[in-house]
Design a protein around this motif. Structure first.
Motif, mmCIF file in Angstrom:
data_model
loop_
_atom_site.group_PDB
_atom_site.id
_atom_site.type_symbol
_atom_site.label_atom_id
_atom_site.label_comp_id
_atom_site.label_asym_id
_atom_site.label_seq_id
_atom_site.Cartn_x
_atom_site.Cartn_y
_atom_site.Cartn_z
ATOM 1 N N TYR A 73 21.335 -86.356 -42.881
ATOM 2 C CA TYR A 73 21.342 -87.749 -43.333
ATOM 3 C C TYR A 73 22.681 -88.410 -43.030
ATOM 4 N N ARG A 74 23.764 -87.780 -43.431
ATOM 5 C CA ARG A 74 25.089 -88.385 -43.257
ATOM 6 C C ARG A 74 25.619 -88.232 -41.836
ATOM 7 N N GLU A 75 25.152 -87.216 -41.130
ATOM 8 C CA GLU A 75 25.588 -86.994 -39.749
ATOM 9 C C GLU A 75 24.405 -87.135 -38.794
ATOM 10 N N ARG A 76 23.639 -88.166 -39.026
ATOM 11 C CA ARG A 76 22.399 -88.373 -38.278
ATOM 12 C C ARG A 76 22.641 -88.456 -36.769
ATOM 13 N N ALA A 77 23.746 -89.098 -36.377
ATOM 14 C CA ALA A 77 24.011 -89.259 -34.951
ATOM 15 C C ALA A 77 24.215 -87.921 -34.247
ATOM 16 N N ALA A 78 24.698 -86.927 -34.985
ATOM 17 C CA ALA A 78 24.913 -85.608 -34.385
ATOM 18 C C ALA A 78 23.642 -84.774 -34.348
ATOM 19 N N VAL A 79 22.693 -85.090 -35.240
ATOM 20 C CA VAL A 79 21.482 -84.279 -35.380
ATOM 21 C C VAL A 79 20.303 -84.859 -34.604
ATOM 22 N N ARG A 80 20.106 -86.164 -34.707
ATOM 23 C CA ARG A 80 18.863 -86.769 -34.205
ATOM 24 C C ARG A 80 18.592 -86.495 -32.724
ATOM 25 N N PRO A 81 19.590 -86.535 -31.830
ATOM 26 C CA PRO A 81 19.278 -86.272 -30.417
ATOM 27 C C PRO A 81 18.820 -84.851 -30.137
#
Length: 307
Positions: A73-81
Protein backbone atom coordinates in the motif's frame (compact mmCIF):
# COMPACT_ATOMS: atom_id res chain seq x y z
CA UNK A 1 12.74 -14.72 6.34
CA UNK A 2 14.34 -13.15 3.25
CA UNK A 3 12.58 -11.81 0.18
CA UNK A 4 14.64 -14.22 -1.92
CA UNK A 5 12.88 -17.09 -0.18
CA UNK A 6 9.48 -15.58 0.75
CA UNK A 7 7.83 -13.16 -1.63
CA UNK A 8 4.68 -12.75 0.50
CA UNK A 9 4.85 -12.42 4.28
CA UNK A 10 1.86 -11.69 6.50
CA UNK A 11 2.19 -11.23 10.26
CA UNK A 12 -0.76 -10.76 12.65
CA UNK A 13 -2.72 -9.06 9.87
CA UNK A 14 -5.96 -7.33 10.82
CA UNK A 15 -8.62 -5.42 8.93
CA UNK A 16 -11.36 -3.55 10.73
CA UNK A 17 -14.28 -1.84 9.02
CA UNK A 18 -16.40 1.11 10.08
CA UNK A 19 -18.55 0.05 13.01
CA UNK A 20 -15.83 -2.09 14.53
CA UNK A 21 -16.34 -5.31 12.52
CA UNK A 22 -13.00 -7.12 12.21
CA UNK A 23 -12.99 -9.14 8.99
CA UNK A 24 -9.37 -10.27 9.38
CA UNK A 25 -8.32 -11.16 12.92
CA UNK A 26 -4.61 -11.80 13.28
CA UNK A 27 -3.70 -13.76 10.15
CA UNK A 28 -0.10 -14.97 9.70
CA UNK A 29 1.42 -16.90 6.78
CA UNK A 30 4.27 -16.75 4.27
CA UNK A 31 4.50 -17.82 0.62
CA UNK A 32 7.87 -18.93 -0.81
CA UNK A 33 9.00 -17.91 -4.27
CA UNK A 34 7.64 -20.17 -7.01
CA UNK A 35 4.74 -21.64 -5.01
CA UNK A 36 1.02 -21.87 -5.67
CA UNK A 37 -0.72 -20.95 -2.42
CA UNK A 38 -4.52 -21.26 -2.13
CA UNK A 39 -6.47 -19.18 0.37
CA UNK A 40 -9.80 -20.89 1.06
CA UNK A 41 -12.69 -20.13 3.36
CA UNK A 42 -16.40 -20.06 3.92
CA UNK A 43 -18.41 -17.04 2.73
CA UNK A 44 -17.48 -14.08 4.91
CA UNK A 45 -14.33 -15.80 6.18
CA UNK A 46 -12.12 -12.81 5.31
CA UNK A 47 -10.42 -14.10 2.15
CA UNK A 48 -11.25 -11.10 -0.04
CA UNK A 49 -10.37 -8.65 2.72
CA UNK A 50 -7.01 -10.36 3.15
CA UNK A 51 -6.22 -10.46 -0.58
CA UNK A 52 -7.12 -6.77 -1.00
CA UNK A 53 -4.49 -5.94 1.64
CA UNK A 54 -1.92 -8.06 -0.20
CA UNK A 55 -2.75 -6.30 -3.47
CA UNK A 56 -2.28 -2.89 -1.84
CA UNK A 57 -5.90 -1.81 -2.27
CA UNK A 58 -6.21 -0.88 1.41
CA UNK A 59 -4.03 -0.42 4.46
CA UNK A 60 -4.17 -2.89 7.37
CA UNK A 61 -5.80 -1.98 10.67
CA UNK A 62 -2.99 -3.89 12.38
CA UNK A 63 -0.09 -6.22 11.67
CA UNK A 64 2.14 -6.17 8.62
CA UNK A 65 2.10 -7.41 5.05
CA UNK A 66 5.02 -7.46 2.63
CA UNK A 67 5.03 -8.38 -1.04
CA UNK A 68 8.46 -8.67 -2.67
CA UNK A 69 9.86 -7.05 0.47
CA UNK A 70 7.67 -3.94 0.27
CA UNK A 71 4.51 -2.63 1.87
CA UNK A 72 2.08 -3.02 -1.07
CA UNK A 73 0.00 0.00 0.00
CA UNK A 74 2.63 2.54 1.04
CA UNK A 75 5.21 1.40 -1.51
CA UNK A 76 2.79 0.75 -4.33
CA UNK A 77 5.11 2.14 -7.00
CA UNK A 78 7.72 -0.48 -6.13
CA UNK A 79 5.24 -3.38 -6.04
CA UNK A 80 2.62 -2.77 -8.71
CA UNK A 81 4.85 -3.22 -11.81
CA UNK A 82 5.95 -6.63 -10.52
CA UNK A 83 2.55 -8.17 -9.74
CA UNK A 84 -0.48 -9.25 -11.73
CA UNK A 85 -4.01 -9.11 -10.38
CA UNK A 86 -7.04 -10.98 -11.67
CA UNK A 87 -10.13 -9.68 -9.88
CA UNK A 88 -13.44 -11.54 -9.64
CA UNK A 89 -14.84 -9.23 -12.31
CA UNK A 90 -12.90 -6.99 -14.69
CA UNK A 91 -15.41 -4.40 -15.89
CA UNK A 92 -14.05 -3.65 -19.38
CA UNK A 93 -15.49 -1.19 -21.95
CA UNK A 94 -18.01 -3.36 -23.75
CA UNK A 95 -17.59 -1.82 -27.22
CA UNK A 96 -13.86 -2.42 -27.46
CA UNK A 97 -12.59 -5.60 -29.06
CA UNK A 98 -10.54 -8.12 -27.13
CA UNK A 99 -7.33 -6.92 -28.81
CA UNK A 100 -8.17 -3.24 -28.25
CA UNK A 101 -8.83 -3.91 -24.57
CA UNK A 102 -5.52 -5.73 -24.22
CA UNK A 103 -3.62 -2.96 -26.06
CA UNK A 104 -5.19 -0.32 -23.83
CA UNK A 105 -4.13 -2.31 -20.75
CA UNK A 106 -0.64 -2.92 -22.15
CA UNK A 107 -0.21 0.84 -22.51
CA UNK A 108 -0.51 1.12 -18.72
CA UNK A 109 1.75 -1.85 -18.00
CA UNK A 110 5.51 -1.97 -17.48
CA UNK A 111 7.45 -4.52 -19.55
CA UNK A 112 4.25 -5.65 -21.27
CA UNK A 113 4.48 -8.83 -23.28
CA UNK A 114 3.03 -8.71 -26.84
CA UNK A 115 -0.76 -8.56 -26.81
CA UNK A 116 -1.05 -11.49 -29.20
CA UNK A 117 1.13 -13.64 -26.96
CA UNK A 118 -1.00 -12.87 -23.89
CA UNK A 119 -4.22 -13.70 -25.74
CA UNK A 120 -2.78 -16.94 -27.11
CA UNK A 121 -1.75 -18.00 -23.60
CA UNK A 122 -5.39 -17.98 -22.47
CA UNK A 123 -6.91 -19.32 -25.69
CA UNK A 124 -8.34 -16.03 -27.00
CA UNK A 125 -6.08 -15.60 -30.01
CA UNK A 126 -8.87 -16.36 -32.48
CA UNK A 127 -11.29 -14.06 -30.63
CA UNK A 128 -9.09 -10.94 -30.71
CA UNK A 129 -11.44 -9.08 -33.06
CA UNK A 130 -14.62 -9.81 -31.06
CA UNK A 131 -16.17 -7.05 -28.96
CA UNK A 132 -16.06 -7.60 -25.22
CA UNK A 133 -19.86 -7.45 -24.98
CA UNK A 134 -20.08 -10.46 -27.30
CA UNK A 135 -17.86 -12.67 -25.14
CA UNK A 136 -19.27 -15.43 -22.99
CA UNK A 137 -18.76 -15.28 -19.24
CA UNK A 138 -15.96 -17.82 -19.48
CA UNK A 139 -14.24 -15.85 -22.25
CA UNK A 140 -14.35 -12.72 -20.13
CA UNK A 141 -12.58 -14.61 -17.37
CA UNK A 142 -9.92 -15.63 -19.89
CA UNK A 143 -9.53 -11.96 -20.84
CA UNK A 144 -9.19 -11.06 -17.14
CA UNK A 145 -6.36 -13.58 -16.88
CA UNK A 146 -4.66 -12.36 -20.08
CA UNK A 147 -4.51 -8.80 -18.74
CA UNK A 148 -3.11 -10.02 -15.41
CA UNK A 149 -0.32 -11.75 -17.34
CA UNK A 150 0.59 -8.82 -19.61
CA UNK A 151 3.30 -7.49 -17.30
CA UNK A 152 5.08 -10.85 -16.86
CA UNK A 153 4.34 -10.72 -13.11
CA UNK A 154 6.64 -12.16 -10.46
CA UNK A 155 3.63 -12.52 -8.17
CA UNK A 156 0.17 -13.29 -9.53
CA UNK A 157 -3.05 -12.89 -7.54
CA UNK A 158 -5.96 -14.94 -8.91
CA UNK A 159 -9.40 -14.33 -7.38
CA UNK A 160 -11.76 -17.15 -8.41
CA UNK A 161 -9.89 -17.61 -11.73
CA UNK A 162 -12.10 -20.31 -13.30
CA UNK A 163 -15.58 -19.11 -12.36
CA UNK A 164 -17.77 -19.38 -15.46
CA UNK A 165 -15.39 -21.65 -17.37
CA UNK A 166 -16.49 -25.02 -18.72
CA UNK A 167 -14.61 -28.17 -17.74
CA UNK A 168 -12.17 -27.93 -20.65
CA UNK A 169 -11.48 -24.25 -20.01
CA UNK A 170 -10.90 -24.94 -16.33
CA UNK A 171 -8.37 -27.68 -17.09
CA UNK A 172 -6.59 -25.45 -19.63
CA UNK A 173 -6.35 -22.70 -17.03
CA UNK A 174 -4.95 -25.16 -14.49
CA UNK A 175 -2.26 -26.19 -16.98
CA UNK A 176 -1.38 -22.53 -17.59
CA UNK A 177 -1.17 -21.77 -13.86
CA UNK A 178 1.13 -24.75 -13.31
CA UNK A 179 3.32 -23.65 -16.23
CA UNK A 180 3.60 -20.15 -14.78
CA UNK A 181 4.60 -21.63 -11.42
CA UNK A 182 7.17 -23.87 -13.09
CA UNK A 183 8.74 -20.77 -14.69
CA UNK A 184 9.10 -19.07 -11.31
CA UNK A 185 5.90 -17.08 -10.84
CA UNK A 186 4.52 -17.09 -7.29
CA UNK A 187 0.74 -17.48 -7.31
CA UNK A 188 -1.82 -16.80 -4.62
CA UNK A 189 -5.34 -17.86 -5.53
CA UNK A 190 -8.76 -17.96 -3.97
CA UNK A 191 -11.34 -20.40 -5.21
CA UNK A 192 -14.66 -21.96 -4.25
CA UNK A 193 -13.76 -25.05 -6.29
CA UNK A 194 -12.05 -27.27 -3.73
CA UNK A 195 -11.04 -29.74 -6.45
CA UNK A 196 -9.16 -26.84 -8.03
CA UNK A 197 -7.26 -26.06 -4.84
CA UNK A 198 -6.52 -29.75 -4.28
CA UNK A 199 -5.16 -30.09 -7.81
CA UNK A 200 -3.19 -26.85 -8.05
CA UNK A 201 -1.99 -25.76 -4.63
CA UNK A 202 1.43 -26.62 -3.25
CA UNK A 203 0.10 -25.38 0.10
CA UNK A 204 -3.16 -23.89 1.29
CA UNK A 205 -4.78 -22.17 4.23
CA UNK A 206 -8.43 -22.35 5.26
CA UNK A 207 -9.94 -19.23 6.84
CA UNK A 208 -13.04 -19.08 9.02
CA UNK A 209 -14.39 -16.08 10.92
CA UNK A 210 -11.36 -13.97 10.04
CA UNK A 211 -8.73 -16.47 11.18
CA UNK A 212 -6.67 -19.24 9.62
CA UNK A 213 -7.87 -22.48 11.18
CA UNK A 214 -5.54 -24.85 9.32
CA UNK A 215 -2.67 -24.68 6.86
CA UNK A 216 -0.43 -27.16 5.05
CA UNK A 217 -0.24 -29.16 1.85
CA UNK A 218 -3.56 -30.50 0.51
CA UNK A 219 -2.42 -33.95 1.66
CA UNK A 220 -1.69 -32.64 5.16
CA UNK A 221 -5.14 -31.10 5.45
CA UNK A 222 -7.05 -34.09 4.11
CA UNK A 223 -5.05 -36.45 6.34
CA UNK A 224 -6.74 -34.83 9.33
CA UNK A 225 -9.99 -36.53 8.31
CA UNK A 226 -10.77 -40.28 8.26
CA UNK A 227 -10.97 -42.31 5.07
CA UNK A 228 -14.22 -44.10 4.22
CA UNK A 229 -15.29 -47.50 2.92
CA UNK A 230 -18.80 -47.90 1.52
CA UNK A 231 -20.59 -51.02 0.32
CA UNK A 232 -23.96 -52.79 0.20
CA UNK A 233 -24.54 -56.02 2.14
CA UNK A 234 -26.63 -58.85 0.68
CA UNK A 235 -30.24 -59.26 1.78
CA UNK A 236 -30.42 -60.94 5.18
CA UNK A 237 -26.86 -60.04 6.27
CA UNK A 238 -27.06 -57.37 9.01
CA UNK A 239 -24.25 -54.86 9.59
CA UNK A 240 -23.98 -56.32 13.11
CA UNK A 241 -22.17 -59.32 11.64
CA UNK A 242 -19.19 -57.17 10.70
CA UNK A 243 -16.09 -57.47 12.92
CA UNK A 244 -16.25 -55.20 15.97
CA UNK A 245 -13.06 -53.43 14.90
CA UNK A 246 -14.86 -52.16 11.81
CA UNK A 247 -17.14 -49.64 13.44
CA UNK A 248 -19.81 -49.02 10.87
CA UNK A 249 -22.78 -46.82 10.29
CA UNK A 250 -25.56 -48.45 8.31
CA UNK A 251 -28.65 -47.27 6.49
CA UNK A 252 -30.46 -50.49 5.74
CA UNK A 253 -28.11 -52.63 3.70
CA UNK A 254 -25.86 -49.69 2.81
CA UNK A 255 -22.84 -49.50 5.12
CA UNK A 256 -20.21 -46.82 5.64
CA UNK A 257 -17.03 -47.39 7.65
CA UNK A 258 -14.82 -44.45 8.63
CA UNK A 259 -11.22 -45.26 9.42
CA UNK A 260 -7.79 -43.69 9.77
CA UNK A 261 -6.14 -46.94 8.67
CA UNK A 262 -7.66 -47.42 5.23
CA UNK A 263 -5.46 -50.25 3.98
CA UNK A 264 -5.66 -52.29 7.20
CA UNK A 265 -9.43 -51.83 7.52
CA UNK A 266 -10.04 -52.73 3.89
CA UNK A 267 -7.89 -55.84 4.21
CA UNK A 268 -9.85 -56.92 7.30
CA UNK A 269 -13.18 -56.26 5.61
CA UNK A 270 -12.27 -58.27 2.51
CA UNK A 271 -10.92 -61.13 4.62
CA UNK A 272 -14.18 -61.22 6.61
CA UNK A 273 -16.23 -61.16 3.40
CA UNK A 274 -14.22 -64.01 1.88
CA UNK A 275 -14.41 -66.18 5.01
CA UNK A 276 -18.12 -65.45 5.46
CA UNK A 277 -18.92 -65.99 1.76
CA UNK A 278 -20.45 -62.50 1.61
CA UNK A 279 -20.42 -60.42 -1.58
CA UNK A 280 -19.93 -56.67 -1.04
CA UNK A 281 -21.74 -54.82 -3.80
CA UNK A 282 -20.92 -51.22 -4.82
CA UNK A 283 -17.66 -51.38 -2.84
CA UNK A 284 -15.91 -48.01 -2.75
CA UNK A 285 -12.85 -47.15 -0.63
CA UNK A 286 -11.16 -43.78 -0.67
CA UNK A 287 -9.21 -41.26 1.36
CA UNK A 288 -10.91 -38.11 2.57
CA UNK A 289 -11.21 -35.30 0.02
CA UNK A 290 -10.29 -31.68 0.60
CA UNK A 291 -14.01 -30.89 0.40
CA UNK A 292 -14.74 -33.24 3.32
CA UNK A 293 -11.90 -31.74 5.35
CA UNK A 294 -13.07 -28.21 4.53
CA UNK A 295 -16.68 -28.89 5.55
CA UNK A 296 -15.63 -30.65 8.75
CA UNK A 297 -13.29 -27.81 9.72
CA UNK A 298 -16.00 -25.22 9.10
CA UNK A 299 -18.63 -27.26 10.95
CA UNK A 300 -16.41 -27.93 13.96
CA UNK A 301 -15.30 -24.33 14.23
CA UNK A 302 -18.90 -23.12 13.98
CA UNK A 303 -20.01 -25.58 16.68
CA UNK A 304 -17.22 -24.40 18.98
CA UNK A 305 -18.12 -20.78 18.37
CA UNK A 306 -21.63 -21.50 19.57
CA UNK A 307 -20.52 -23.18 22.81
Amino acid sequence: MTTDQYVITVDDLRRRYTGGFEAVSGVTFAVPRGEIFALLGTNGAGKTSTVELLEGLATPSGGTVRVLGHDPYRERAAVRPRIGVMLQEGGFPSDLTVAETARMWAGCTSRARPVGEALELVGLGERSGVRVKQLSGGERRRLDLALALLGRPEVLFLDEPTTGLDAEGRRDTWDLVRALRDHGTTILLTTHYLEEAESLADRLAIMHRGRIVTTGTPADVTASQPSRIRFTLPQGIPAGRLPLSLRAGADGRRVEIRTRELQESLEELLRWARESHVRLDDLDARSASLEEAFLEIARTDSDMAGV
